[in-house]
Motif scaffolding. Structure first.
Motif, short mmCIF file in Angstrom:
data_model
loop_
_atom_site.label_atom_id
_atom_site.label_comp_id
_atom_site.label_asym_id
_atom_site.label_seq_id
_atom_site.Cartn_x
_atom_site.Cartn_y
_atom_site.Cartn_z
N ALA A 131 0.83 -1.20 0.00
CA ALA A 131 0.00 0.00 0.00
C ALA A 131 0.87 1.26 0.00
O ALA A 131 0.55 2.25 -0.66
CB ALA A 131 -0.92 -0.01 1.22
N ALA A 132 2.00 1.19 0.71
CA ALA A 132 2.88 2.36 0.82
C ALA A 132 3.59 2.68 -0.49
O ALA A 132 4.03 3.82 -0.70
CB ALA A 132 3.91 2.12 1.92
N HIS A 133 3.70 1.71 -1.40
CA HIS A 133 4.46 1.92 -2.64
C HIS A 133 3.55 1.97 -3.86
O HIS A 133 4.04 1.88 -5.00
CB HIS A 133 5.49 0.81 -2.81
N LYS A 134 2.26 2.15 -3.64
CA LYS A 134 1.32 2.09 -4.75
C LYS A 134 1.59 3.15 -5.82
O LYS A 134 1.57 2.87 -7.02
CB LYS A 134 -0.11 2.25 -4.21
N ASP A 135 1.88 4.37 -5.41
CA ASP A 135 2.06 5.46 -6.38
C ASP A 135 3.21 5.21 -7.34
O ASP A 135 3.13 5.50 -8.54
CB ASP A 135 2.27 6.79 -5.66
N GLU A 136 4.32 4.66 -6.82
CA GLU A 136 5.50 4.47 -7.67
C GLU A 136 5.32 3.33 -8.68
O GLU A 136 6.10 3.20 -9.63
CB GLU A 136 6.74 4.21 -6.82
N LEU A 137 4.29 2.50 -8.49
CA LEU A 137 4.03 1.41 -9.42
C LEU A 137 2.89 1.72 -10.39
O LEU A 137 2.52 0.88 -11.20
CB LEU A 137 3.72 0.12 -8.64
N ALA A 138 2.37 2.94 -10.32
CA ALA A 138 1.32 3.35 -11.24
C ALA A 138 1.85 3.32 -12.67
O ALA A 138 3.03 3.58 -12.91
CB ALA A 138 0.82 4.75 -10.88
N ASP A 139 0.98 3.01 -13.61
CA ASP A 139 1.31 2.95 -15.04
C ASP A 139 2.27 1.83 -15.40
O ASP A 139 2.84 1.82 -16.50
CB ASP A 139 1.90 4.29 -15.52
N LYS A 140 2.49 0.89 -14.49
CA LYS A 140 3.33 -0.27 -14.78
C LYS A 140 2.51 -1.55 -14.63
O LYS A 140 1.52 -1.57 -13.90
CB LYS A 140 4.54 -0.32 -13.84
N ILE A 167 -4.25 -10.79 -5.64
CA ILE A 167 -5.67 -10.51 -5.34
C ILE A 167 -5.79 -9.31 -4.41
O ILE A 167 -6.61 -8.41 -4.62
CB ILE A 167 -6.35 -11.74 -4.72
N HIS A 168 -4.95 -9.27 -3.39
CA HIS A 168 -4.97 -8.13 -2.47
C HIS A 168 -4.66 -6.83 -3.20
O HIS A 168 -5.31 -5.80 -2.97
CB HIS A 168 -3.98 -8.35 -1.33
N MET A 169 -3.69 -6.86 -4.10
CA MET A 169 -3.32 -5.66 -4.84
C MET A 169 -4.47 -5.18 -5.71
O MET A 169 -4.74 -3.98 -5.80
CB MET A 169 -2.06 -5.92 -5.67
N GLN A 170 -5.17 -6.10 -6.34
CA GLN A 170 -6.36 -5.72 -7.09
C GLN A 170 -7.39 -5.08 -6.19
O GLN A 170 -8.01 -4.06 -6.54
CB GLN A 170 -6.98 -6.95 -7.76
N ASN A 171 -7.57 -5.65 -5.01
CA ASN A 171 -8.59 -5.15 -4.08
C ASN A 171 -8.31 -3.73 -3.61
O ASN A 171 -9.25 -3.00 -3.27
CB ASN A 171 -8.70 -6.08 -2.87
N ILE A 172 -7.03 -3.33 -3.58
CA ILE A 172 -6.72 -1.97 -3.11
C ILE A 172 -6.46 -1.01 -4.26
O ILE A 172 -6.00 0.10 -4.04
CB ILE A 172 -5.53 -1.97 -2.12
N GLY A 173 -6.74 -1.45 -5.51
CA GLY A 173 -6.75 -0.51 -6.60
C GLY A 173 -5.66 -0.60 -7.64
O GLY A 173 -5.60 0.24 -8.55
N TYR A 174 -4.78 -1.59 -7.56
CA TYR A 174 -3.80 -1.78 -8.63
C TYR A 174 -4.56 -2.22 -9.89
O TYR A 174 -5.36 -3.16 -9.85
CB TYR A 174 -2.77 -2.84 -8.25
N ASP A 175 -4.30 -1.58 -11.02
CA ASP A 175 -5.12 -1.84 -12.21
C ASP A 175 -4.46 -2.77 -13.21
O ASP A 175 -5.10 -3.18 -14.19
CB ASP A 175 -5.53 -0.53 -12.89
#
Length: 292
Positions: free
Chosen positions: A171-180, A197-205
Motif C-alpha cells: 500500500a505504501a508503494h502504490k504510487d510508484e508502481l502506477a502505469d506499470k 488478489i490483495h493488490m487488485q482489491n486496493i486498486g492496482y489496475d
C-alpha cells in the motif's frame, strides 16, 4: 529416475472455501496413516496446502481420494522423487489461513487475479514490456532470506521478514508502481496468488501472478532473466534453474541459509553452526511454513 528414487514427493495447494476443515481433519489423518504417507497437510477455511511423500501407488490412491471431493477435483500437483522418505511424521494441522497475511479472508474462487504463463512472462521480459506496451515490473512476495538465494533480475524486493507485512508495504508503494504492469511471484504460487488478489482489491489496475511460481518458470524457461537459485521449504534447501538440488544448505542451529561460499568459513560446522550464528549476524528467520 523414479526406479532409483522410489519415494514420490508431492506439493499442492488450492484456495477454496473449506468451512468443514475441522470436521475433515480426522479423515485426512486416517487415510494418510492407512497409506503410510508422511508429511504435512494444512486445512484452513480458505483452502488446503500439502506436502506429502510415499510410494507411487499410495500417493496415487491419496490423490484419487482427495479429488473425489469436487472442491479438489482439479487440484494441481507438483512432483519430485527421492531415495528416502524425507519426512519423519504425518501431521494434519488446522490453521486460519493457508499463508498468513493477517488480513480479511481473501477468496480466490470468487475471482483470481490474472495469471501470466511462464513463456509469456519470458517474452515480456525479453522485450521489456507487456502486450499492451506497459513496462513490466517483477515483484518478489517472498521473505528476504529466500530472495537472497536467488530472484529475477531487477526485481522489486521490499525485504519483508514475513508475509503478514506485505499488505502495509504494498500500500505504501502504490504510487510508484502506477502505469506499470506488476507481476507478483513466489516459489510455487501460493503467496503471489494471494498478493495479487490483495493488490487488485486496493486498486492496482494491472497486476498478474506468475502461474506456478518460480519452479514452473524454471521448468518451462530455465534460468532466463533469473539470478541464482530458488529456495524451497524442504530437505533440498535450494534448486537451480534445471530443478536440481544445489549445495546450498540450512544451518541446523539457526536455520539460516548457508551458501557454498559461506560453508568455507571456519565458523561453519555441519550440523552445529554457521557464520549467521555469530552475535553480530542478523537473526535467522523462523518462519518455515512451506508456503510455496
Amino acid at each position: 529416475m523414479q526406479s532409483s528414487h522410489p519415494y514420490v514427493n508431492i506439493a499442492a495447494y488450492k484456495f477454496i472455501t473449506f468451512i468443514d476443515a475441522e470436521q475433515k481433519r480426522p479423515e485426512f489423518l486416517a487415510i494418510c496413516k492407512q497409506l503410510q504417507l508422511k508429511g504435512t497437510i494444512l486445512l484452513t477455511p480458505e483452502g488446503i496446502n500439502l506436502f506429502l511423500a510415499g510410494m507411487r501407488e499410495q500417493i496415487d490412491q491419496f490423490l484419487a481420494w482427495l479429488r473425489a471431493d469436487e472442491r479438489f477435483a482439479d487440484l494441481e500437483v507438483k512432483e519430485s522423487y527421492s531415495e528416502k522418505q524425507p519426512f519423519t511424521r504425518m501431521l494434519v494441522k488446522l490453521k486460519a489461513e493457508i499463508i498468513t497475511m493477517k488480513h480479511p479472508l481473501i477468496k480466490p474462487e470468487l475471482g483470481r487475479a490474472p495469471a501470466v504463463q511462464a513463456q509469456t512472462l519470458k517474452r515480456w521480459l525479453d522485450q521489456g514490456y507487456d502486450d499492451n506496451g506497459r513496462p513490466v515490473v517483477m515483484l518478489d512476495t517472498r521473505n528476504a532470506f529466500e530472495v537472497d538465494v536467488g530472484t529475477f533480475e531487477n526485481t522489486i524486493d521490499y525485504r519483508i521478514e514475513k508475509f503478514s507485512e506485505f499488505p502495509a508495504v504494498i500500500a505504501a508503494h502504490k504510487d510508484e508502481l502506477a502505469d506499470k504492469t506488476v507481476v507478483t511471484f513466489c516459489t510455487g504460487g501460493i503467496r503471489c496468488e494471494k498478493a495479487a488478489i490483495h493488490m487488485q482489491n486496493i486498486g492496482y489496475d494491472s497486476v498478474y501472478q506468475l502461474e506456478g511460481g518460480i519452479l514452473k518458470y524454471f521448468e518451462e524457461c530455465g534460468g532466463a532473466h533469473y539470478d541464482g537459485d530458488c529456495f524451497v521449504f524442504d530437505y533440498r534447501t535450494a534448486l537451480n534453474p534445471q530443478l536440481q538440488e544445489t549445495a546450498t544448505v540450512q544451518c541446523y542451529a539457526c536455520r539460516a541459509v548457508v551458501t557454498p561460499r559461506q560453508q568455507l568459513s571456519p565458523q561453519y560446522v555441519a550440523g552445529k553452526s554457521c557464520p549467521h550464528c555469530q552475535p553480530e549476524a542478523v537473526a535467522a528467520p523462523t518462519e518455515a511454513s512451506g508456503a510455496y
